[in-house]
Write a protein that holds these residues in place. Structure first.
Motif, short mmCIF file in Angstrom:
data_model
loop_
_atom_site.label_atom_id
_atom_site.label_comp_id
_atom_site.label_asym_id
_atom_site.label_seq_id
_atom_site.Cartn_x
_atom_site.Cartn_y
_atom_site.Cartn_z
N GLU A 154 0.74 -1.31 0.04
CA GLU A 154 0.08 0.13 0.07
C GLU A 154 0.76 1.17 0.06
OE1 GLU A 154 -4.21 -0.60 2.07
OE2 GLU A 154 -2.61 -0.96 3.53
N ILE A 155 1.83 1.23 0.77
CA ILE A 155 2.80 2.51 0.76
C ILE A 155 3.78 2.45 -0.28
CG2 ILE A 155 2.30 2.70 3.38
CD1 ILE A 155 5.27 1.62 3.59
N ASN A 156 3.93 1.49 -1.03
CA ASN A 156 4.87 1.60 -2.22
C ASN A 156 6.19 1.37 -1.64
OD1 ASN A 156 2.66 1.85 -4.20
ND2 ASN A 156 2.73 4.08 -3.67
N ALA A 157 6.50 0.43 -0.87
CA ALA A 157 7.55 0.24 -0.22
C ALA A 157 8.64 -0.38 -1.24
CB ALA A 157 7.81 -0.76 1.17
N ASP A 158 10.10 0.08 -1.20
CA ASP A 158 11.10 -0.59 -2.23
C ASP A 158 11.19 -2.10 -1.57
OD1 ASP A 158 11.17 1.62 -3.80
OD2 ASP A 158 12.67 2.49 -2.16
N CYS A 159 10.89 -2.46 -0.37
CA CYS A 159 11.20 -3.85 0.02
C CYS A 159 10.67 -3.80 1.53
CB CYS A 159 12.71 -3.96 0.08
SG CYS A 159 13.62 -3.46 1.66
N MET A 160 10.38 -5.21 2.02
CA MET A 160 9.89 -5.45 3.23
C MET A 160 11.05 -6.39 3.84
SD MET A 160 6.50 -7.80 4.01
CE MET A 160 6.42 -8.72 5.53
N MET A 161 11.23 -5.99 5.13
CA MET A 161 12.30 -6.64 5.89
C MET A 161 11.62 -7.28 7.19
SD MET A 161 15.13 -3.48 6.33
CE MET A 161 16.59 -4.52 6.82
N LYS A 162 12.07 -8.62 7.31
CA LYS A 162 11.65 -9.53 8.32
C LYS A 162 12.66 -9.63 9.09
CE LYS A 162 9.18 -13.83 9.35
NZ LYS A 162 7.90 -13.29 10.11
N ALA A 163 12.44 -9.18 10.50
CA ALA A 163 13.54 -9.49 11.46
C ALA A 163 13.22 -10.64 12.22
CB ALA A 163 13.25 -8.11 12.49
N THR A 164 14.28 -11.47 12.38
CA THR A 164 14.48 -13.01 13.04
C THR A 164 15.68 -12.75 13.81
OG1 THR A 164 15.62 -13.96 11.31
CG2 THR A 164 13.47 -13.84 10.88
N LYS A 165 15.77 -14.17 14.35
CA LYS A 165 17.04 -14.12 15.17
C LYS A 165 18.19 -14.94 14.59
CE LYS A 165 14.61 -13.61 19.78
NZ LYS A 165 14.45 -14.48 20.97
N VAL A 166 18.02 -15.35 13.29
CA VAL A 166 18.92 -16.05 12.36
C VAL A 166 19.22 -15.01 11.13
CG1 VAL A 166 18.54 -18.40 12.95
CG2 VAL A 166 17.28 -17.17 11.35
N ASP A 167 20.35 -15.33 10.57
CA ASP A 167 20.74 -14.38 9.50
C ASP A 167 20.29 -14.80 8.09
OD1 ASP A 167 22.24 -16.57 9.12
OD2 ASP A 167 24.17 -15.87 8.80
N GLY A 168 19.16 -15.29 8.26
CA GLY A 168 18.58 -15.39 6.81
C GLY A 168 17.60 -16.77 6.64
N ILE A 169 17.28 -17.35 5.46
CA ILE A 169 16.39 -18.45 5.40
C ILE A 169 17.17 -19.64 5.16
CG2 ILE A 169 14.61 -19.58 4.06
CD1 ILE A 169 13.84 -16.68 3.39
N TYR A 170 17.03 -20.85 5.87
CA TYR A 170 17.81 -21.93 5.65
C TYR A 170 16.95 -23.42 5.48
CZ TYR A 170 21.86 -19.91 8.40
OH TYR A 170 23.17 -19.39 8.63
N ASP A 171 17.48 -24.24 4.87
CA ASP A 171 16.64 -25.28 4.54
C ASP A 171 16.26 -26.05 5.46
OD1 ASP A 171 19.01 -26.47 4.99
OD2 ASP A 171 19.36 -27.65 3.18
N SER A 172 16.81 -25.98 6.58
CA SER A 172 16.30 -26.51 8.06
C SER A 172 16.83 -25.54 9.11
CB SER A 172 16.85 -27.86 8.06
OG SER A 172 18.19 -28.12 7.85
N ASP A 173 16.31 -25.87 10.48
CA ASP A 173 16.58 -25.06 11.37
C ASP A 173 18.06 -25.51 11.66
OD1 ASP A 173 16.88 -23.80 13.74
OD2 ASP A 173 15.48 -25.14 14.97
N PRO A 174 18.69 -24.03 11.47
CA PRO A 174 20.40 -24.17 11.64
C PRO A 174 20.59 -24.28 13.14
CG PRO A 174 19.63 -21.79 11.35
CD PRO A 174 18.40 -22.78 11.13
N LYS A 175 19.65 -23.92 14.12
CA LYS A 175 20.06 -24.42 15.61
C LYS A 175 20.10 -25.81 15.75
CE LYS A 175 18.48 -19.88 17.18
NZ LYS A 175 17.53 -18.99 17.92
N ALA A 176 19.05 -26.56 15.09
CA ALA A 176 19.39 -28.02 15.25
C ALA A 176 19.92 -28.77 14.35
CB ALA A 176 17.68 -28.51 15.31
N ASN A 177 20.39 -28.26 13.25
CA ASN A 177 21.14 -28.93 12.15
C ASN A 177 22.33 -27.95 11.76
OD1 ASN A 177 22.14 -30.40 10.09
ND2 ASN A 177 20.58 -29.98 8.54
N PRO A 178 23.45 -28.39 12.30
CA PRO A 178 24.87 -27.58 11.98
C PRO A 178 24.95 -27.83 10.49
CG PRO A 178 25.32 -29.63 12.91
CD PRO A 178 23.79 -29.38 12.93
#
Length: 239
Positions: A154-178
């Motif tokens: 609606e506000i014509n943002a250039d991007c959306m940022m989703k704040a998490t406790k990890v540095d991005g998206i992983y194929d599985s949980d990085p805390k459980a799977n090294p």
């Protein structure tokens, strides 16, 4: 034109309610608010226009309430009011750090917040004010992820940022799977087909249909919001 050194000029930052409680099990951690305010102040002073949506899970979660036997719509309205409390706490932190801000609520409550008006929100950002969107969409059955995607469009943002406790998206949980693999870039279609649970399907569809880039990053690292917006920090870009 983007603010100098930044890849994006107008951004919407999505915060979970749980992020505000820090290491506590409930409520709002003032230190987290202060850290966020410092990071947001940095990018606002550099000329980035900022809007924020915040969840309410640190105070009340509608889905959990309905699972305990409460009417789902009623539970969701309680959850929306929880987001207003978080928004007011965040506004207080921003104002204490010298950042002018406005809370806009999808549910009218004139004593504490403006009513959401799209063009007014855009005008606030153009004047250098941070706009915090509270009370979700004003409707039950919609998550704050969906709210964030909707408001970003609606506000014509250039991007959306989703704040998490990890540095991005992983194929599985990085805390459980090294050996978990991090994605530097991934399409919205792949996020859906791989069932990566970045956001709910409605939010992902909104972003996908409106070509809204999504940056998933670690908010617990000081100064990381600015670094990610400059393309220097570690994050995953969903396109």
């Amino acid at each position: 034109m983007p603010a100098e050194g930044y890849k994006y000029h107008r951004v919407l930052l999505k915060l979970s309610g749980e992020a505000l409680m820090g290491d506590a099990g409930y409520g709002i951690d003032p230190k987290v608010i202060d850290d966020l305010a410092e990071q947001i102040k940095e990018i606002v002073e550099d000329g980035v226009q900022v809007a924020i949506t915040v969840g309410g899970g640190n105070i009340f979660r509608g889905v959990a309430g309905s699972a305990d036997g409460m009417d789902r719509a009623q539970a969701d309205y309680i959850g929306m009011l929880a987001t207003v409390m978080n928004s007011l706490a965040l506004q207080d932190g921003l104002e204490r750090h010298g950042v002018s801000s406005r809370v806009q609520s999808a549910i009218e409550m004139h004593q504490v917040a403006e009513t959401y008006i799209r063009l007014r929100a855009i005008r606030h950002m153009e004047k250098g004010r941070v706009v915090i969107f509270a009370a979700g969409t004003g409707n039950p059955y919609f998550t704050t992820d969906t709210t964030a995607a909707l408001r970003a469009c609606e506000i014509n943002a250039d991007c959306m940022m989703k704040a998490t406790k990890v540095d991005g998206i992983y194929d599985s949980d990085p805390k459980a799977n090294p050996d978990a693999k991090k994605f530097d870039k991934i399409s919205y279609l792949d996020v859906l087909t791989k069932e990566l649970n970045v956001m709910d399907a409605a939010a992902i569809s909104l972003c996908k249909d409106n070509d809204m880039p999504l940056l998933v990053f670690n908010m617990t690292e000081p100064g990381n919001i600015a670094r990610v917006l400059k393309g220097e920090g570690s994050a995953t870009l969903v396109y």
